[in-house]
Design an enzyme around this catalytic site. Structure first.
Site, PDB file in Angstrom:
ATOM      1  N   ALA A  27       0.807  -1.223   0.000  1.00  0.00           N
ATOM      2  CA  ALA A  27       0.000   0.000   0.000  1.00  0.00           C
ATOM      3  C   ALA A  27       0.843   1.277   0.000  1.00  0.00           C
ATOM      4  O   ALA A  27       0.397   2.320  -0.477  1.00  0.00           O
ATOM      5  CB  ALA A  27      -0.932  -0.011   1.213  1.00  0.00           C
ATOM      6  N   GLN A 104       0.451  -6.397  -3.471  1.00  0.00           N
ATOM      7  CA  GLN A 104      -0.618  -6.636  -2.505  1.00  0.00           C
ATOM      8  C   GLN A 104      -1.756  -5.642  -2.757  1.00  0.00           C
ATOM      9  O   GLN A 104      -2.797  -5.735  -2.124  1.00  0.00           O
ATOM     10  CB  GLN A 104      -0.104  -6.411  -1.081  1.00  0.00           C
ATOM     11  N   HIS A 122      -3.952  -9.887  -3.977  1.00  0.00           N
ATOM     12  CA  HIS A 122      -5.209  -9.666  -3.266  1.00  0.00           C
ATOM     13  C   HIS A 122      -6.347  -9.249  -4.202  1.00  0.00           C
ATOM     14  O   HIS A 122      -7.344  -8.710  -3.744  1.00  0.00           O
ATOM     15  CB  HIS A 122      -5.004  -8.625  -2.160  1.00  0.00           C
ATOM     16  N   ASN A 221      11.040   1.377   2.325  1.00  0.00           N
ATOM     17  CA  ASN A 221       9.831   1.615   3.118  1.00  0.00           C
ATOM     18  C   ASN A 221      10.109   2.711   4.151  1.00  0.00           C
ATOM     19  O   ASN A 221      11.221   2.837   4.634  1.00  0.00           O
ATOM     20  CB  ASN A 221       9.426   0.318   3.843  1.00  0.00           C
ATOM     21  N   ILE A 239       8.815   6.888  -1.315  1.00  0.00           N
ATOM     22  CA  ILE A 239       9.095   5.933  -2.384  1.00  0.00           C
ATOM     23  C   ILE A 239       9.282   6.592  -3.756  1.00  0.00           C
ATOM     24  O   ILE A 239      10.223   6.270  -4.482  1.00  0.00           O
ATOM     25  CB  ILE A 239       7.948   4.897  -2.453  1.00  0.00           C
TER      26      ILE A 239
HETATM   27  P1  NAD Z   1       0.522  -1.516   5.050  1.00  0.00           P
HETATM   28  O1  NAD Z   1      -0.477  -0.432   5.226  1.00  0.00           O
HETATM   29  O2  NAD Z   1       0.575  -2.595   6.037  1.00  0.00           O
HETATM   30  O3  NAD Z   1       1.989  -0.908   4.971  1.00  0.00           O
HETATM   31  C1  NAD Z   1       2.327   0.123   4.124  1.00  0.00           C
HETATM   32  C2  NAD Z   1       3.779   0.504   4.429  1.00  0.00           C
HETATM   33  O4  NAD Z   1       4.141   1.533   3.521  1.00  0.00           O
HETATM   34  C3  NAD Z   1       3.995   1.030   5.832  1.00  0.00           C
HETATM   35  O5  NAD Z   1       5.004   0.267   6.459  1.00  0.00           O
HETATM   36  C4  NAD Z   1       4.449   2.502   5.639  1.00  0.00           C
HETATM   37  O6  NAD Z   1       5.570   2.805   6.441  1.00  0.00           O
HETATM   38  C5  NAD Z   1       4.886   2.521   4.192  1.00  0.00           C
HETATM   39  N1  NAD Z   1       4.608   3.759   3.490  1.00  0.00           N
HETATM   40  C6  NAD Z   1       3.420   4.395   3.342  1.00  0.00           C
HETATM   41  N2  NAD Z   1       3.545   5.459   2.515  1.00  0.00           N
HETATM   42  C7  NAD Z   1       4.853   5.507   2.156  1.00  0.00           C
HETATM   43  C8  NAD Z   1       5.609   6.371   1.304  1.00  0.00           C
HETATM   44  N3  NAD Z   1       5.048   7.391   0.658  1.00  0.00           N
HETATM   45  N4  NAD Z   1       6.949   6.132   1.165  1.00  0.00           N
HETATM   46  C9  NAD Z   1       7.537   5.091   1.829  1.00  0.00           C
HETATM   47  N5  NAD Z   1       6.864   4.232   2.615  1.00  0.00           N
HETATM   48  C10 NAD Z   1       5.529   4.435   2.765  1.00  0.00           C
HETATM   49  O7  NAD Z   1       0.296  -2.077   3.610  1.00  0.00           O
HETATM   50  P2  NAD Z   1       0.569  -3.522   3.062  1.00  0.00           P
HETATM   51  O8  NAD Z   1       1.786  -4.116   3.670  1.00  0.00           O
HETATM   52  O9  NAD Z   1       0.467  -3.390   1.612  1.00  0.00           O
HETATM   53  O10 NAD Z   1      -0.631  -4.440   3.604  1.00  0.00           O
HETATM   54  C11 NAD Z   1      -1.924  -4.030   3.823  1.00  0.00           C
HETATM   55  C12 NAD Z   1      -2.963  -4.690   2.975  1.00  0.00           C
HETATM   56  O11 NAD Z   1      -3.877  -3.690   2.655  1.00  0.00           O
HETATM   57  C13 NAD Z   1      -2.536  -5.221   1.658  1.00  0.00           C
HETATM   58  O12 NAD Z   1      -2.819  -6.550   1.700  1.00  0.00           O
HETATM   59  C14 NAD Z   1      -3.412  -4.566   0.576  1.00  0.00           C
HETATM   60  O13 NAD Z   1      -4.187  -5.535  -0.068  1.00  0.00           O
HETATM   61  C15 NAD Z   1      -4.345  -3.698   1.320  1.00  0.00           C
HETATM   62  N6  NAD Z   1      -4.401  -2.284   0.920  1.00  0.00           N
HETATM   63  C16 NAD Z   1      -4.261  -1.922  -0.393  1.00  0.00           C
HETATM   64  C17 NAD Z   1      -4.301  -0.576  -0.751  1.00  0.00           C
HETATM   65  C18 NAD Z   1      -4.133  -0.222  -2.194  1.00  0.00           C
HETATM   66  O14 NAD Z   1      -4.471  -1.002  -3.054  1.00  0.00           O
HETATM   67  N7  NAD Z   1      -3.574   0.950  -2.490  1.00  0.00           N
HETATM   68  C19 NAD Z   1      -4.488   0.409   0.216  1.00  0.00           C
HETATM   69  C20 NAD Z   1      -4.654   0.013   1.557  1.00  0.00           C
HETATM   70  C21 NAD Z   1      -4.603  -1.350   1.882  1.00  0.00           C
END
Ligand code: NAD
Ligand code: ZN
Length: 256
Positions: A27, A104, A122, A221, A239
């Site tokens: 995410a 994901q 997912h 990250n 990122i």
């Molecule tokens: P997560 O929310 O657990 O982790 C996201 C990570 O990204 C965090 O550790 C955070 O520190 C980091 N992060 C956030 N913005 C950042 C940036 N701009 N630069 C650097 N690092 C950054 O997400 P996950 O591990 O993908 O797992 C959560 C689940 O939620 C996934 O399975 C996914 O399916 C779902 N999800 C998807 C979306 C999407 O499709 N965009 C959004 C929310 C949740």
């Protein structure tokens, strides 16, 4: 060129010499497109109660609550555009630098940025799937029905239960996609894990699988992850900016 940190030079060098690099995204790569991640404050988990798959199957109220939440989130998704991070990864695929991308995410932004070899662990929020006849539909008209009539739409084909084509808690991941992701990870010589907290399995197992088979592991990250001790290089920061800098160094190396 201004001085580039040595880890970035190192990663660009690994990328240039790799034969089967694989990227895993979470995410975090999409927050710069305005889609909140799950675990950060204000993220999805602080706002909604989880509707588990069993409840979705068993109860009309569960299905209503699920659609209500998804339709609210849909606004973020529908308006979002790929950011610099998505675009760099798409260019790396086109240039033959990465074998493919495992994500994901359910937002479809990698594909909008032009990535083609994408495994969506997912699923995707851009479609709905019928749990009864497996038909798939574009999500937009179904969201419109829910918002206009405040009722859960039925499958136009069979009248069955429609759900976003994403994986809910308690629902099995698509086995073919997971198998392919495992294969890519086993065959990778470099894995870049980008924007994932690396706590949700089985996605979080993939970097470990790659590493066990001798791949180099790079983690990009903002926050620490449980796999940091395994990583050959770690970059902490935004990122989009970091990938843009790596891309610049990489192109300077390869003279392209
Ligand atoms: P997560 O929310 O657990 O982790 C996201 C990570 O990204 C965090 O550790 C955070 O520190 C980091 N992060 C956030 N913005 C950042 C940036 N701009 N630069 C650097 N690092 C950054 O997400 P996950 O591990 O993908 O797992 C959560 C689940 O939620 C996934 O399975 C996914 O399916 C779902 N999800 C998807 C979306 C999407 O499709 N965009 C959004 C929310 C949740
Ligand atoms: Zn159906």
């Amino acid at each position: 060129m201004t001085r580039v940190p040595p880890e970035i030079e190192q990663i660009a060098d690994w990328l240039a010499s790799s034969r089967s690099a694989v990227v895993l995204t979470g995410a975090g790569i999409s927050t710069e497109s305005g889609i909140p991640d799950f675990r950060s404050p204000g993220g999805v988990w602080s706002k909604y109660r989880t509707v588990y798959f069993d409840e979705f199957l068993a109860s009309p109220d569960g299905r209503y609550e699920y659609w209500r939440q998804k339709c609210e989130m849909h606004r973020d998704f529908a308006a979002a555009q790929p950011n610099a991070g998505h675009r760099v990864l798409s260019r790396w695929e086109t240039a033959g630098r990465i074998h493919g991308l495992i994500t994901q995410n359910i937002d479809g932004l990698h594909q909008l940025a032009g990535s083609r070899r994408v495994l969506e662990l997912h699923g995707t929020a851009r479609q709905a799937a019928c749990l009864d006849c497996r038909a798939r539909y574009d999500i937009e008209p179904l969201v419109a029905i829910f918002l206009a009539e405040m009722r859960v739409p039925d499958c136009p084909e069979c009248g069955g239960r429609l759900k976003h084509a994403t994986i809910s808690f308690g629902q099995m991941l698509p086995p073919d996609v997971l198998m392919e992701a495992n294969r890519w990870s086993r065959e990778a010589d470099l894995m870049l894990a980008i924007g994932s907290s690396l706590v949700v399995t089985p996605a979080a197992d993939l970097p470990r699988i790659a590493k066990d088979r001798g791949a180099r592991l790079v983690i990009i990250n903002r926050d620490p992850t449980p796999l940091d001790p395994l990583a050959d290089a770690i970059l902490r920061g935004p990122i989009g900016e970091l990938l843009t800098v790596i891309n610049g160094v990489f192109h300077a190396y390869s003279g392209k």
